[in-house]
Design an enzyme around this catalytic site. Sequence first.
Site, PDB file in Angstrom:
ATOM      1  N   HIS A 128     -34.103 -24.544 -79.250  1.00 10.41           N
ATOM      2  CA  HIS A 128     -33.435 -23.334 -78.765  1.00 10.41           C
ATOM      3  C   HIS A 128     -34.401 -22.148 -78.784  1.00 10.41           C
ATOM      4  O   HIS A 128     -34.522 -21.416 -77.799  1.00 10.41           O
ATOM      5  CB  HIS A 128     -32.214 -23.041 -79.639  1.00 10.41           C
ATOM      6  N   GLU A 193     -22.318 -20.121 -78.035  1.00  9.46           N
ATOM      7  CA  GLU A 193     -23.423 -20.768 -78.745  1.00  9.46           C
ATOM      8  C   GLU A 193     -22.846 -21.857 -79.631  1.00  9.46           C
ATOM      9  O   GLU A 193     -22.004 -21.592 -80.493  1.00  9.46           O
ATOM     10  CB  GLU A 193     -24.225 -19.759 -79.581  1.00  9.46           C
ATOM     11  N   GLU A 195     -22.882 -24.100 -82.621  1.00  8.45           N
ATOM     12  CA  GLU A 195     -23.540 -24.035 -83.924  1.00  8.45           C
ATOM     13  C   GLU A 195     -22.682 -24.771 -84.951  1.00  8.45           C
ATOM     14  O   GLU A 195     -21.528 -25.109 -84.702  1.00  8.45           O
ATOM     15  CB  GLU A 195     -23.682 -22.571 -84.384  1.00  8.45           C
ATOM     16  N   ARG A 231     -25.071 -11.696 -73.282  1.00  9.96           N
ATOM     17  CA  ARG A 231     -26.521 -11.705 -73.069  1.00  9.96           C
ATOM     18  C   ARG A 231     -27.041 -10.398 -72.472  1.00  9.96           C
ATOM     19  O   ARG A 231     -28.180 -10.007 -72.730  1.00  9.96           O
ATOM     20  CB  ARG A 231     -26.907 -12.870 -72.152  1.00  9.96           C
ATOM     21  N   GLN A 234     -27.099  -7.899 -75.200  1.00  8.46           N
ATOM     22  CA  GLN A 234     -28.148  -8.315 -76.147  1.00  8.46           C
ATOM     23  C   GLN A 234     -29.542  -7.925 -75.664  1.00  8.46           C
ATOM     24  O   GLN A 234     -30.354  -7.405 -76.430  1.00  8.46           O
ATOM     25  CB  GLN A 234     -28.064  -9.836 -76.332  1.00  8.46           C
ATOM     26  N   LYS A 247     -23.116  -9.592 -80.392  1.00 13.14           N
ATOM     27  CA  LYS A 247     -22.638 -10.740 -81.167  1.00 13.14           C
ATOM     28  C   LYS A 247     -21.422 -10.410 -82.026  1.00 13.14           C
ATOM     29  O   LYS A 247     -20.695 -11.309 -82.430  1.00 13.14           O
ATOM     30  CB  LYS A 247     -23.753 -11.203 -82.123  1.00 13.14           C
ATOM     31  N   THR A 251     -16.568 -14.381 -83.357  1.00 13.77           N
ATOM     32  CA  THR A 251     -17.155 -15.688 -83.672  1.00 13.77           C
ATOM     33  C   THR A 251     -15.989 -16.612 -83.982  1.00 13.77           C
ATOM     34  O   THR A 251     -15.098 -16.251 -84.759  1.00 13.77           O
ATOM     35  CB  THR A 251     -18.076 -15.601 -84.913  1.00 13.77           C
ATOM     36  N   GLU A 368     -29.670 -21.057 -71.932  1.00 17.80           N
ATOM     37  CA  GLU A 368     -30.682 -22.104 -71.757  1.00 17.80           C
ATOM     38  C   GLU A 368     -30.333 -23.014 -70.585  1.00 17.80           C
ATOM     39  O   GLU A 368     -31.192 -23.364 -69.791  1.00 17.80           O
ATOM     40  CB  GLU A 368     -30.768 -22.974 -73.015  1.00 17.80           C
TER      41      GLU A 368
HETATM   42 CA    CA Z   1     -26.165 -17.506 -82.901  1.00 24.67          CA
END
Ligand code: CA
Length: 426
Positions: A128, A193, A195, A231, A234, A247, A251, A368
């Site tokens: 990543h 994302e 995770e 993004r 960011q 961010k 979450t 990505e």
């Molecule tokens: Ca993250």
Amino acid sequence: MGLERKRCWVESANDPATDFPLENLPFGVFESDDLRRIGLAIGDRILDLHACEKAGLLGNLLSSQGLHALAGDGPAQPPPLRRVAVELLSEGSHRPQVEPLLISQRDVRMLPPFRIGDYTDFYASIHHATNVGRLFRPDNPLLPNYKWVPIGYHGRASSIVVSGAEIRRPCGQTKAPDAPEPAFGPSRMLDYELEMGFFVAEPNAPGHPIPIDLAEDHIFGLCLVNDWSARDIQSWEYQPLGPFLAKSFATTISPWVVTLDALEPFRVPAAPRPDGDPAPLPYLFSERDQQRGAFDIHLEVSLLTAKMRAAGEAPFRISRGNLRDLYWTPAQMLAHHASNGCNLRPGDLLATGTVSGAAPDSVGCLLERTRRGAEPLQLPNGEQRRFLDDGDEVILHGWCERDGFPRIGFGECRGVLVPPWQPGND
Ligand code: CA
């Protein structure tokens, strides 16, 4: 060590496809009759631990282990209580007393498993970090500190929600490269994302680092994490201090915390470092951690758009990866976090950062996957995505499988995007 194999009298727990066999028994907190209660997932049911305690089935394990900490604060260690639960759910003699204490997972609302005081997000996937770095620095994708330092930043704990909660598209300040000045408005480059996170069980005193060989004693267990990311916000705000409002708006985590005990059969060596990479510095190096500190956990991201939902179509799998591909192990991340004397507290959440593999279909975010929108994702119904649209639902799954062992799963981590806030639409 792992739990010995026994048959469970809850039939749904013996289904080979269940995430929650007797060998898993993850912890979660749910709401029932307006009360917060701690439970263990078993098949499609929940074993209500408070009801078990009241019925005299747990002795004082729930209180003495501080497992009320799941809904509050204080240290917590799961294994002894899980072992008692295995007996209750496998010995037929307990069935008449225990069966009335089971609740259908469909009938309750899940809550965050801990009161999360602090949330730290790492950047532990070198794939990543390299892919993202390449988008911004084609000639020098990986910064020189990456192979030495488990990079992380302090996330926002207040906006962590459990699977199923709606996610409101954030507004923020963005600036297109060719625009003379920034503007404020809804993010147009909203991403997920993929995770995993791990919860702190045992605290360390301020000023006292955690040796890497003891790091796992401080981990309660793992869950899935979707670190929603804007993004465009960011890329305008992140220099020089890192991510902030891109961010902190939301979450999502899966509600069930799978213990390290349940993951024991799925331990693997830390991902091998390519020749020429430095060895971890001594405070991040342990023979034991190198040999068994990573986990073989399959991870998947699926997308269900509003159009697919309306047509009754199934979610479309966008990518699949594996937690074992990380450059740093959970123990290394935790030991690094405490290495300056920073005290970790029960219920703190540490997340891995986006989990990507080397293959193009194993990357853990759209940034990505679509190369920052340059190569849109084609969906089977003809739709395209550069980033997420309102109405899109992102669904994460994670599970372990190995011959001779039952599948251990993490349940779901899902969230649907809704339009940005404006007066009158809450
Ligand atoms: Ca993250």
